[in-house]
Design a protein around this motif. Sequence first.
Motif, PDB file in Angstrom:
ATOM      1  N   LYS A  12      -5.453  12.984  -0.212  1.00  0.00           N
ATOM      2  CA  LYS A  12      -6.574  12.057  -0.370  1.00  0.00           C
ATOM      3  C   LYS A  12      -6.669  11.637  -1.832  1.00  0.00           C
ATOM      4  N   THR A  13      -6.704  10.328  -2.077  1.00  0.00           N
ATOM      5  CA  THR A  13      -6.852   9.829  -3.441  1.00  0.00           C
ATOM      6  C   THR A  13      -7.804   8.640  -3.459  1.00  0.00           C
ATOM      7  N   VAL A  14      -8.401   8.449  -4.594  1.00  0.00           N
ATOM      8  CA  VAL A  14      -9.390   7.390  -4.766  1.00  0.00           C
ATOM      9  C   VAL A  14      -8.697   6.039  -4.947  1.00  0.00           C
ATOM     10  N   PHE A  15      -9.305   4.994  -4.412  1.00  0.00           N
ATOM     11  CA  PHE A  15      -8.882   3.628  -4.696  1.00  0.00           C
ATOM     12  C   PHE A  15      -9.386   3.339  -6.104  1.00  0.00           C
ATOM     13  N   THR A  16      -8.464   3.240  -7.058  1.00  0.00           N
ATOM     14  CA  THR A  16      -8.822   3.199  -8.473  1.00  0.00           C
ATOM     15  C   THR A  16      -9.094   1.786  -8.979  1.00  0.00           C
ATOM     16  N   VAL A  17      -9.546   1.719 -10.223  1.00  0.00           N
ATOM     17  CA  VAL A  17      -9.727   0.435 -10.899  1.00  0.00           C
ATOM     18  C   VAL A  17      -8.372  -0.256 -11.029  1.00  0.00           C
ATOM     19  N   ASP A  18      -7.309   0.505 -11.279  1.00  0.00           N
ATOM     20  CA  ASP A  18      -5.958  -0.068 -11.334  1.00  0.00           C
ATOM     21  C   ASP A  18      -5.565  -0.677  -9.986  1.00  0.00           C
ATOM     22  N   ASP A  19      -5.908   0.018  -8.884  1.00  0.00           N
ATOM     23  CA  ASP A  19      -5.631  -0.529  -7.550  1.00  0.00           C
ATOM     24  C   ASP A  19      -6.361  -1.861  -7.364  1.00  0.00           C
ATOM     25  N   ALA A  20      -7.610  -1.912  -7.793  1.00  0.00           N
ATOM     26  CA  ALA A  20      -8.403  -3.143  -7.667  1.00  0.00           C
ATOM     27  C   ALA A  20      -7.788  -4.267  -8.497  1.00  0.00           C
ATOM     28  N   SER A  21      -7.292  -3.936  -9.677  1.00  0.00           N
ATOM     29  CA  SER A  21      -6.659  -4.926 -10.549  1.00  0.00           C
ATOM     30  C   SER A  21      -5.366  -5.453  -9.918  1.00  0.00           C
ATOM     31  N   PHE A  43      -4.680  -5.416  -6.731  1.00  0.00           N
ATOM     32  CA  PHE A  43      -5.113  -6.201  -5.571  1.00  0.00           C
ATOM     33  C   PHE A  43      -5.466  -7.628  -5.995  1.00  0.00           C
ATOM     34  N   GLN A  44      -6.218  -7.748  -7.085  1.00  0.00           N
ATOM     35  CA  GLN A  44      -6.629  -9.064  -7.575  1.00  0.00           C
ATOM     36  C   GLN A  44      -5.413  -9.902  -7.979  1.00  0.00           C
ATOM     37  N   THR A  45      -4.450  -9.274  -8.635  1.00  0.00           N
ATOM     38  CA  THR A  45      -3.216  -9.967  -9.034  1.00  0.00           C
ATOM     39  C   THR A  45      -2.479 -10.504  -7.807  1.00  0.00           C
ATOM     40  N   PHE A  46      -2.329  -9.657  -6.781  1.00  0.00           N
ATOM     41  CA  PHE A  46      -1.646 -10.094  -5.566  1.00  0.00           C
ATOM     42  C   PHE A  46      -2.448 -11.187  -4.846  1.00  0.00           C
ATOM     43  N   GLN A  47      -3.768 -11.040  -4.795  1.00  0.00           N
ATOM     44  CA  GLN A  47      -4.622 -12.054  -4.148  1.00  0.00           C
ATOM     45  C   GLN A  47      -4.426 -13.418  -4.805  1.00  0.00           C
ATOM     46  N   GLU A  48      -4.401 -13.448  -6.131  1.00  0.00           N
ATOM     47  CA  GLU A  48      -4.217 -14.707  -6.853  1.00  0.00           C
ATOM     48  C   GLU A  48      -2.827 -15.289  -6.592  1.00  0.00           C
ATOM     49  N   SER A  49      -1.827 -14.416  -6.509  1.00  0.00           N
ATOM     50  CA  SER A  49      -0.446 -14.865  -6.288  1.00  0.00           C
ATOM     51  C   SER A  49      -0.244 -15.510  -4.927  1.00  0.00           C
ATOM     52  N   GLU A  55      -4.598  -8.687   4.352  1.00  0.00           N
ATOM     53  CA  GLU A  55      -3.638  -7.711   4.865  1.00  0.00           C
ATOM     54  C   GLU A  55      -2.412  -7.619   3.964  1.00  0.00           C
ATOM     55  N   LEU A  56      -1.884  -8.757   3.565  1.00  0.00           N
ATOM     56  CA  LEU A  56      -0.710  -8.793   2.691  1.00  0.00           C
ATOM     57  C   LEU A  56      -1.023  -8.146   1.341  1.00  0.00           C
ATOM     58  N   ALA A  57      -2.159  -8.506   0.752  1.00  0.00           N
ATOM     59  CA  ALA A  57      -2.524  -7.967  -0.561  1.00  0.00           C
ATOM     60  C   ALA A  57      -2.760  -6.456  -0.500  1.00  0.00           C
ATOM     61  N   LEU A  58      -3.449  -5.965   0.529  1.00  0.00           N
ATOM     62  CA  LEU A  58      -3.695  -4.523   0.643  1.00  0.00           C
ATOM     63  C   LEU A  58      -2.397  -3.755   0.885  1.00  0.00           C
ATOM     64  N   ASN A  59      -1.520  -4.292   1.718  1.00  0.00           N
ATOM     65  CA  ASN A  59      -0.217  -3.643   1.924  1.00  0.00           C
ATOM     66  C   ASN A  59       0.606  -3.651   0.644  1.00  0.00           C
TER      67      ASN A  59
END
Length: 171
Positions: A37-46, A48-54, A67-71
């Motif tokens: 079990k690990t936390v969804f970190t600030v780095d993960d959020a960053s 995610f945002q990079t992939f979302q923009e792409s 779905e694509l961005a989370l994967n």
Amino acid sequence: MWYYDPKHDSLMLDLGEEMVFRVSIPTKHLVTSAFEKTVFTVDDASVFQTFQESIAHLDLTLPRKAELALNAVAASRFHKPMMPKSWFFTNQQGGVEPENGDIVELETEFATAKFLIIENSGCASLCMLAEVEPLTLNVSKEMAFCDTIKVMNDRMKAFQAELPMNLALVG
């Protein structure tokens, strides 16, 4: 929270409010830390945002983009290193030097498809299929949406999005 669910044999992301995302990466491709079990970190959020923009300009529905961005975030954090399988794809003159989050095109003898670059490791990159339709690699193998493959960069060509032009008619 990231966690491994043995009942579903899958890495999961608890998004809160009784929403859980099931990661598409096969268990055999996960690093050992994915089973803790690990936390969804600030780095993960960053990331995610990079992939979302792409992927914002891709012709996908909003749920498919999520779905694509989370994967892609899961792959960037928990995917095992793999050897390139470039033989499925046509060599491109010079190729490209992609950066994480870039969209590239890869061509098989059957079709051309868009891929999201998860990680460039020098001369090869981990890529995720960014097309809803399956991509035929050869007569007996195909890739599905969000499947990953490592490919030499000389097989890639840059993807040119067709962005709508907003023109004003004058006169």
